[in-house]
Design an enzyme around this catalytic site. Sequence first.
Site, PDB file in Angstrom:
ATOM      1  N   ARG A 269      -9.860  12.687   0.937  1.00 38.37           N
ATOM      2  CA  ARG A 269      -9.714  12.205  -0.171  1.00 38.37           C
ATOM      3  C   ARG A 269     -10.955  11.963  -1.055  1.00 38.37           C
ATOM      4  O   ARG A 269     -11.023  12.032  -2.460  1.00 38.37           O
ATOM      5  CB  ARG A 269      -8.670  10.654  -0.246  1.00 38.37           C
ATOM      6  CG  ARG A 269      -9.492   9.580   0.537  1.00 38.37           C
ATOM      7  CD  ARG A 269      -8.359   8.372   0.551  1.00 38.37           C
ATOM      8  NE  ARG A 269      -7.156   8.684   0.815  1.00 38.37           N
ATOM      9  CZ  ARG A 269      -6.457   7.426   1.188  1.00 38.37           C
ATOM     10  NH1 ARG A 269      -6.956   6.482   1.324  1.00 38.37           N
ATOM     11  NH2 ARG A 269      -5.223   7.990   1.754  1.00 38.37           N
TER      12      ARG A 269
ATOM     13  N   ARG B 153     -12.755   6.311   4.973  1.00 34.77           N
ATOM     14  CA  ARG B 153     -11.632   6.161   6.032  1.00 34.77           C
ATOM     15  C   ARG B 153     -10.835   7.328   5.885  1.00 34.77           C
ATOM     16  O   ARG B 153     -10.335   8.020   4.747  1.00 34.77           O
ATOM     17  CB  ARG B 153     -11.018   4.944   5.268  1.00 34.77           C
ATOM     18  CG  ARG B 153      -9.727   4.628   5.827  1.00 34.77           C
ATOM     19  CD  ARG B 153      -8.753   3.583   5.255  1.00 34.77           C
ATOM     20  NE  ARG B 153      -8.251   4.123   3.827  1.00 34.77           N
ATOM     21  CZ  ARG B 153      -6.881   4.010   3.507  1.00 34.77           C
ATOM     22  NH1 ARG B 153      -6.074   3.666   4.074  1.00 34.77           N
ATOM     23  NH2 ARG B 153      -6.742   4.690   2.227  1.00 34.77           N
TER      24      ARG B 153
ATOM     25  N   HIS C  40      -9.572   2.167  -4.285  1.00 35.73           N
ATOM     26  CA  HIS C  40      -8.361   2.214  -3.483  1.00 35.73           C
ATOM     27  C   HIS C  40      -8.815   1.318  -2.012  1.00 35.73           C
ATOM     28  O   HIS C  40      -7.752   0.656  -1.656  1.00 35.73           O
ATOM     29  CB  HIS C  40      -7.911   3.600  -3.146  1.00 35.73           C
ATOM     30  CG  HIS C  40      -6.689   3.537  -2.241  1.00 35.73           C
ATOM     31  ND1 HIS C  40      -5.550   3.153  -2.527  1.00 35.73           N
ATOM     32  CD2 HIS C  40      -6.599   4.141  -1.104  1.00 35.73           C
ATOM     33  CE1 HIS C  40      -4.693   3.460  -1.632  1.00 35.73           C
ATOM     34  NE2 HIS C  40      -5.231   4.091  -0.735  1.00 35.73           N
TER      35      HIS C  40
ATOM     36  N   GLU D 176      -1.452  14.293   6.585  1.00 39.78           N
ATOM     37  CA  GLU D 176      -1.989  13.790   5.554  1.00 39.78           C
ATOM     38  C   GLU D 176      -3.288  14.504   5.616  1.00 39.78           C
ATOM     39  O   GLU D 176      -3.915  15.045   6.557  1.00 39.78           O
ATOM     40  CB  GLU D 176      -2.242  12.409   5.364  1.00 39.78           C
ATOM     41  CG  GLU D 176      -1.118  11.679   5.141  1.00 39.78           C
ATOM     42  CD  GLU D 176      -0.972  10.017   4.589  1.00 39.78           C
ATOM     43  OE1 GLU D 176      -1.985   9.305   5.106  1.00 39.78           O
ATOM     44  OE2 GLU D 176      -0.223   9.485   4.203  1.00 39.78           O
TER      45      GLU D 176
ATOM     46  N   HIS E  80      -8.877   6.438  -4.580  1.00 32.86           N
ATOM     47  CA  HIS E  80      -7.799   7.322  -4.300  1.00 32.86           C
ATOM     48  C   HIS E  80      -7.801   8.326  -5.274  1.00 32.86           C
ATOM     49  O   HIS E  80      -7.617   8.209  -6.402  1.00 32.86           O
ATOM     50  CB  HIS E  80      -6.470   6.552  -4.151  1.00 32.86           C
ATOM     51  CG  HIS E  80      -5.452   7.315  -3.725  1.00 32.86           C
ATOM     52  ND1 HIS E  80      -4.580   8.284  -4.279  1.00 32.86           N
ATOM     53  CD2 HIS E  80      -4.663   6.918  -2.183  1.00 32.86           C
ATOM     54  CE1 HIS E  80      -3.620   8.628  -3.343  1.00 32.86           C
ATOM     55  NE2 HIS E  80      -3.806   8.167  -2.142  1.00 32.86           N
TER      56      HIS E  80
HETATM   57  C1  FAD Z   1      -1.307   1.653  -3.042  1.00 30.17           C
HETATM   58  C2  FAD Z   1      -1.660   1.495  -1.704  1.00 30.17           C
HETATM   59  C3  FAD Z   1      -1.170   2.487  -0.743  1.00 30.17           C
HETATM   60  C4  FAD Z   1      -1.821   2.176   0.605  1.00 30.17           C
HETATM   61  N1  FAD Z   1      -1.273   3.230   1.645  1.00 30.17           N
HETATM   62  C5  FAD Z   1      -1.756   2.966   2.833  1.00 30.17           C
HETATM   63  C6  FAD Z   1      -1.065   3.919   3.922  1.00 30.17           C
HETATM   64  O1  FAD Z   1      -0.181   4.443   3.712  1.00 30.17           O
HETATM   65  N2  FAD Z   1      -1.745   3.988   5.102  1.00 30.17           N
HETATM   66  C7  FAD Z   1      -2.494   2.887   5.357  1.00 30.17           C
HETATM   67  O2  FAD Z   1      -2.960   2.870   6.468  1.00 30.17           O
HETATM   68  N3  FAD Z   1      -3.162   2.211   4.475  1.00 30.17           N
HETATM   69  C8  FAD Z   1      -2.691   2.310   3.345  1.00 30.17           C
HETATM   70  N4  FAD Z   1      -3.232   1.374   2.291  1.00 30.17           N
HETATM   71  C9  FAD Z   1      -4.265   0.492   2.490  1.00 30.17           C
HETATM   72  C10 FAD Z   1      -3.653  -0.714   3.437  1.00 30.17           C
HETATM   73  O3  FAD Z   1      -2.406  -1.165   2.704  1.00 30.17           O
HETATM   74  C11 FAD Z   1      -4.512  -1.838   3.468  1.00 30.17           C
HETATM   75  O4  FAD Z   1      -5.867  -1.519   3.791  1.00 30.17           O
HETATM   76  C12 FAD Z   1      -3.867  -2.930   4.278  1.00 30.17           C
HETATM   77  O5  FAD Z   1      -2.733  -3.345   4.123  1.00 30.17           O
HETATM   78  C13 FAD Z   1      -4.930  -4.487   4.349  1.00 30.17           C
HETATM   79  O6  FAD Z   1      -4.211  -5.286   4.819  1.00 30.17           O
HETATM   80  P1  FAD Z   1      -4.981  -6.641   5.175  1.00 30.17           P
HETATM   81  O7  FAD Z   1      -4.130  -7.554   5.971  1.00 30.17           O
HETATM   82  O8  FAD Z   1      -6.393  -6.616   5.599  1.00 30.17           O
HETATM   83  O9  FAD Z   1      -4.840  -7.229   3.570  1.00 30.17           O
HETATM   84  P2  FAD Z   1      -3.676  -7.381   2.422  1.00 30.17           P
HETATM   85  O10 FAD Z   1      -2.460  -6.706   2.758  1.00 30.17           O
HETATM   86  O11 FAD Z   1      -4.292  -7.048   1.149  1.00 30.17           O
HETATM   87  O12 FAD Z   1      -3.407  -8.874   2.455  1.00 30.17           O
HETATM   88  C14 FAD Z   1      -4.345  -9.914   2.033  1.00 30.17           C
HETATM   89  C15 FAD Z   1      -3.706 -11.115   1.923  1.00 30.17           C
HETATM   90  O13 FAD Z   1      -4.938 -12.152   2.021  1.00 30.17           O
HETATM   91  C16 FAD Z   1      -4.383 -13.023   0.935  1.00 30.17           C
HETATM   92  N5  FAD Z   1      -5.672 -13.699   0.439  1.00 30.17           N
HETATM   93  C17 FAD Z   1      -6.605 -12.999  -0.373  1.00 30.17           C
HETATM   94  N6  FAD Z   1      -7.583 -13.835  -1.012  1.00 30.17           N
HETATM   95  C18 FAD Z   1      -7.136 -15.186  -0.247  1.00 30.17           C
HETATM   96  C19 FAD Z   1      -7.668 -16.456  -0.491  1.00 30.17           C
HETATM   97  N7  FAD Z   1      -8.891 -16.626  -1.155  1.00 30.17           N
HETATM   98  N8  FAD Z   1      -6.963 -17.345   0.017  1.00 30.17           N
HETATM   99  C20 FAD Z   1      -5.780 -17.347   0.621  1.00 30.17           C
HETATM  100  N9  FAD Z   1      -5.127 -16.128   0.670  1.00 30.17           N
HETATM  101  C21 FAD Z   1      -6.031 -15.091   0.089  1.00 30.17           C
HETATM  102  C22 FAD Z   1      -3.655 -12.318   0.117  1.00 30.17           C
HETATM  103  O14 FAD Z   1      -2.520 -13.380  -0.793  1.00 30.17           O
HETATM  104  C23 FAD Z   1      -2.640 -11.586   0.977  1.00 30.17           C
HETATM  105  O15 FAD Z   1      -1.762 -12.216   1.660  1.00 30.17           O
HETATM  106  C24 FAD Z   1      -2.952   1.408   1.154  1.00 30.17           C
HETATM  107  C25 FAD Z   1      -3.149   0.534  -0.053  1.00 30.17           C
HETATM  108  C26 FAD Z   1      -2.729   0.426  -1.305  1.00 30.17           C
HETATM  109  C27 FAD Z   1      -3.215  -0.397  -2.180  1.00 30.17           C
END
Ligand code: FAD
Length: 527
Positions: free
Chosen positions: A283, A379, A344, A115, A237
Amino acid sequence: MDQRQVFDVLVIGSGAAGLTVALNVADNAKVAILSKDQLNSGSTRWAQGGIAAVLDNEDSIKAHMADTLNAGAGLCNFNAVKHTIENSSAAIDWLIEQQVQFSKDSNDQYHLTKEGGHSHRRIIHAADATGVAVSEALIEQAKKHSNITLFEKRMALDLITCEKFNMPGKGVMGAYVLNDETGRVETFRARTVVIASGGASKAYLYTSNPDGTSGDGVAMAWRAGCRVANMEFNQFHPTCLFHPQAKSFLITEAVRGEGGYLLLPNGERFMHKFDKRAELAPRDIVARAIDHEMKRLGADCLYLDISHKPKAFILEHFPTIYERCLEYGIDMSKQPIPVVPAAHYTCGGIVTDANGRTDVSNLYAVGESAHTGLHGANRLASNSLLECIVYGQSAAGHILNIIKEKQNVPFAPDWDESQVKDSDEDVVISHNWDELRRFMWDYVGIVRTDKRLVRAQHRVELLRQEILEFYGNHKVTSDLLELRNLVEVAELIIRCAILRKESRGLHYSLNHPELLPVAYDTVLTPE
Ligand SMILES: Cc1cc2nc3c(=O)[nH]c(=O)nc-3n(C[C@H](O)[C@H](O)[C@H](O)COP(=O)(O)OP(=O)(O)OC[C@H]3O[C@@H](n4cnc5c(N)ncnc54)[C@H](O)[C@@H]3O)c2cc1C
């Protein structure tokens, strides 16, 4: 929730970060995981490209670190980068143990893709739906574990700290949680709390993120007394599908990595004018170039074209994107895809150490809500899921030590709703949502100026007062809570952006185009 029940670990968020912490402590701890919507509603499930890690003999930790430091534009924390990348292959091994099915090549080896910003092929992936594979596997494991209780439709609204209620002890002791099914606020008591609630990109009008990314964790931690850093670095993004019916559908950078071209509406390539790496530039450079060309031409969108590759290649590498585009009448094997940039990824967040510890005792932050220093000012693609896993595991290790002490958790006062009434003017919420996200897009977007930031600061102050007044007088709903968090986070983004008097990484200011000789974090401390 019965207050007699005390969890060892309360995890706020069921994405990659929260589930990693939970699964790594659960053999020795009683865990509650909250998700404010479905378990898979966070960004994790949406990840397409994959996870960066050093998995190939030709690659090295040194090279992955150099690429990360280079993308971070002088602001990465060297130790955070080292910690993450040294643990990258172990993190992937752990995911494979959890039954994540990554794509393999014809020799039965894991297929690695490349990438933007990476000097080697090092992105392990599950076709173009890596997030689905990770999310499904980890949720499945969590459901099977007898020490983990999963709570859907439970939205944490504030942390409960001993200091706030003058309780014996120190630090966090649980959270108030809105049960979206009953409308009641419940009290969860816990020895440790982990914020894993994802990013804050919903602060912007156009975003690639799912609906819940309203920065709840950052806002809650800030209110509880944690420092927050580098919130000005929101990654845009470069390529979201531009179509009136396609809400937040992202076209992965792997399309450019596998040979896709960015085109102007007249079919001309332009990226080589902005960076010698052309389409493979990081990006932020690509997003700014697209923003520049769109503004210069007054175009609604530009185009991403991979139709010169064989159809079989496109179907093999990008089946999800192919299907989704086709739903909107775009055949990417025959024609360019219309694209626009969108908010993003939140690089800044709650300040943490190498074990995910925050400034408040027993409170941890992991994943996109945390600021570990890994990403610096920008990032590197696919380093974020890696950060979720590596820091999820380090936080879990630290938590297991803490909970051995079996610290007593005092009873917390129940949520008091006696002074508030039901809202009879929800238009205040919907209006302020729109206004906030639009001025953030217009004034605090990809290209910034001093004047725009000051304008945004005035607007956010007015909105904040109005929203807090509304919050103080009405029963809480999830929309109101998200709005309250969004306005708080928007203010933090603006404050950080105003403090940065240079252009670095994702923060680009027309008034301060130069890079200052000494890199500094913009750290905000609650009063
Ligand atoms: C379209 C897209 C493509 C991506 N592609 C990539 C990739 O290819 N590679 C990569 O490394 N990263 C990628 N990313 C970034 C990556 O997906 C995220 O940074 C990562 O998944 C974040 O994980 P997390 O566990 O921190 O949060 P999330 O996966 O966002 O989970 C957050 C959780 O918190 C919960 N939550 C939020 N607020 C509250 C609250 N007040 N009370 C209770 N629960 C709450 C939500 O319900 C959810 O369960 C991408 C992101 C997007 C949007």
